[in-house]
Design a protein around this motif. Structure first.
Motif, short mmCIF file in Angstrom:
data_model
loop_
_atom_site.label_atom_id
_atom_site.label_comp_id
_atom_site.label_asym_id
_atom_site.label_seq_id
_atom_site.Cartn_x
_atom_site.Cartn_y
_atom_site.Cartn_z
N ARG A 102 0.84 -1.19 0.00
CA ARG A 102 0.00 0.00 0.00
C ARG A 102 0.88 1.25 0.00
O ARG A 102 1.98 1.25 0.54
CB ARG A 102 -0.92 0.00 1.23
CG ARG A 102 -1.74 -1.26 1.37
CD ARG A 102 -2.53 -1.26 2.66
NE ARG A 102 -3.64 -0.34 2.61
CZ ARG A 102 -4.04 0.40 3.64
NH1 ARG A 102 -3.39 0.35 4.78
NH2 ARG A 102 -5.07 1.20 3.52
N HIS A 103 0.34 2.31 -0.59
CA HIS A 103 1.08 3.57 -0.68
C HIS A 103 0.48 4.65 0.22
O HIS A 103 0.69 5.83 0.00
CB HIS A 103 1.11 4.07 -2.14
CG HIS A 103 1.86 3.13 -3.05
ND1 HIS A 103 3.22 3.14 -3.17
CD2 HIS A 103 1.41 2.14 -3.86
CE1 HIS A 103 3.59 2.21 -4.03
NE2 HIS A 103 2.51 1.58 -4.45
N GLU A 104 -0.27 4.22 1.22
CA GLU A 104 -0.79 5.15 2.23
C GLU A 104 -0.86 4.43 3.57
O GLU A 104 -0.81 3.19 3.62
CB GLU A 104 -2.18 5.68 1.83
CG GLU A 104 -3.30 4.67 1.90
CD GLU A 104 -3.38 3.77 0.68
OE1 GLU A 104 -3.87 2.63 0.83
OE2 GLU A 104 -2.96 4.20 -0.41
N THR A 105 -0.95 5.21 4.63
CA THR A 105 -0.94 4.64 5.98
C THR A 105 -2.34 4.63 6.60
O THR A 105 -2.48 4.62 7.82
CB THR A 105 0.02 5.41 6.90
OG1 THR A 105 -0.37 6.80 6.93
CG2 THR A 105 1.45 5.31 6.40
N HIS A 106 -3.39 4.63 5.79
CA HIS A 106 -4.74 4.55 6.33
C HIS A 106 -4.95 3.20 7.02
O HIS A 106 -4.41 2.18 6.59
CB HIS A 106 -5.77 4.71 5.20
CG HIS A 106 -5.78 6.06 4.59
ND1 HIS A 106 -6.37 6.34 3.39
CD2 HIS A 106 -5.25 7.22 5.02
CE1 HIS A 106 -6.20 7.62 3.10
NE2 HIS A 106 -5.52 8.17 4.09
N GLY A 107 -5.76 3.23 8.07
CA GLY A 107 -6.08 2.00 8.78
C GLY A 107 -5.41 1.93 10.13
O GLY A 107 -4.72 2.86 10.57
#
Length: 337
Positions: free
Chosen positions: A261-266
């Motif tokens: 993944r290229h984002e730190t959502h979650g």
């Protein structure tokens, strides 16, 4: 033109320039200050907030000195919120009231996991406390802590909000207000006030930096305190709120990258103890929770909010990223099989 005239002209230009730049400087300072300049004094806020602040003195077997803490009224009927870790094995709890009376208190409920406790006293002052509106507190706002540091009655310290919705992996279903307010032994359980004297949180603890350097002070938001206290007051006939039991935190950039993944959502699951609802749900350490019961989870604070709103374990649904792939989990209770 004579030297005298040149000097006079230069002087007028210099003065004009200073006035001009001074005007710009004042305008810029005024723009930066905004509509909420810092108060000249916190005396009014302290006087208002101290009306519902109390000192706590506890006698614990095996301890030579009484344990000192603080608390605050949450209604005008004698209900007091404080930190659960203060109580321990206390045989007697005395409450020092704002009017200098000292009365005995009884424990009406406590939760060691969230560190919130509810006390009750008789003959409380008929003063209804003021709570700040949810969402009104901003990073950079002034806040005031009232407590009994080192047994010094009704002491105040002030600072600014450094962060909101701070979550730590070992704190489960809690988020904190971070500030640079000085908290010392005796401040735990006392109120954190805004600049108007309304309660925004309950002072919990301080994170100490390396070699004892000053760290960050943490307070539990008042909305969470009031929710937990309301749960203490429920009848035994009412079902208790489900507890997930897993430890989780924000997603570190390296963990997100490893998951493709290229984002730190979650929120990343750190551990799943045996026998917990998290285990029955099928969660595993390393899962990244991105949705729970219809709520998007952008960070660990969002998962805390979803867990605090969780009313029934039956049919709970969680969406996770596991080994880089999305997966849906649903809690199946024995009665559903």
């Amino acid at each position: 033109m004579s030297r005298h005239h040149l000097v006079a002209i230069a002087t007028r230009l210099l003065i004009s320039g200073l006035v001009l730049f001074g005007g710009w400087g004042a305008a810029l300072c005024g723009a930066q200050a905004g509509t909420r300049p810092p108060p000249a004094s916190f005396a009014d806020a302290f006087q208002r907030g101290s009306a519902w602040s109390v000192g706590l003195y506890m006698f614990v077997p095996g301890e030579d000195e009484p344990r000192v803490g603080a608390g605050f009224f949450i209604d005008d009927k004698g209900s007091i919120a404080t930190a659960a870790h203060l109580l321990g094995e206390a045989q007697q709890i005395l409450v020092a009231l704002p009017d200098r009376r000292v009365v005995a208190a009884e424990v009406a409920g406590h939760d060691e996991i969230t560190d919130v406790a509810l006390l009750r006293i008789a003959g409380a002052p008929r003063v209804r406390p003021a709570f700040a509106s949810p969402g009104s507190l901003r990073v950079g706002d002034w806040v005031i802590a009232v407590g009994e540091p080192f047994g010094l009655e009704h002491s105040a310290s002030a600072g600014i909000v450094s962060g909101k919705d701070r979550h730590f992996g070992d704190d489960g279903e809690l988020v904190f207000i971070q500030s640079d307010v000085a908290l010392n032994p005796g401040n735990s359980g006392g109120p954190l006030l805004d600049a108007q004297g309304a309660i925004v949180g309950m002072n919990a603890r301080t994170i100490v930096g390396p070699a004892g350097t000053p760290g960050a002070s943490l307070a539990i938001p008042i909305a969470i305190v009031l929710q937990l206290v309301a749960e203490f007051r429920q009848d035994a006939a009412h079902p208790t709120r489900p507890r997930l039991g897993a430890l989780f935190d924000d997603v570190p950039p390296m963990t997100a990258w490893a998951a493709g993944r290229h984002e730190t959502h979650g929120a990343v699951v750190l551990s799943v103890p045996r026998g917990t609802l998290a285990e029955k749900l099928g969660l595993r350490a390393g899962d990244i929770v991105i949705r729970m019961n219809g709520r998007a989870i952008n960070g660990s604070a969002d998962l805390v909010a979803a867990l605090l709103a969780w009313q029934s374990a039956e049919g709970a649904r969680v969406s996770v990223i596991r080994d880089g792939q999305p997966q849906a989990l649903m809690l199946e209770l024995p009665s559903q099989r």
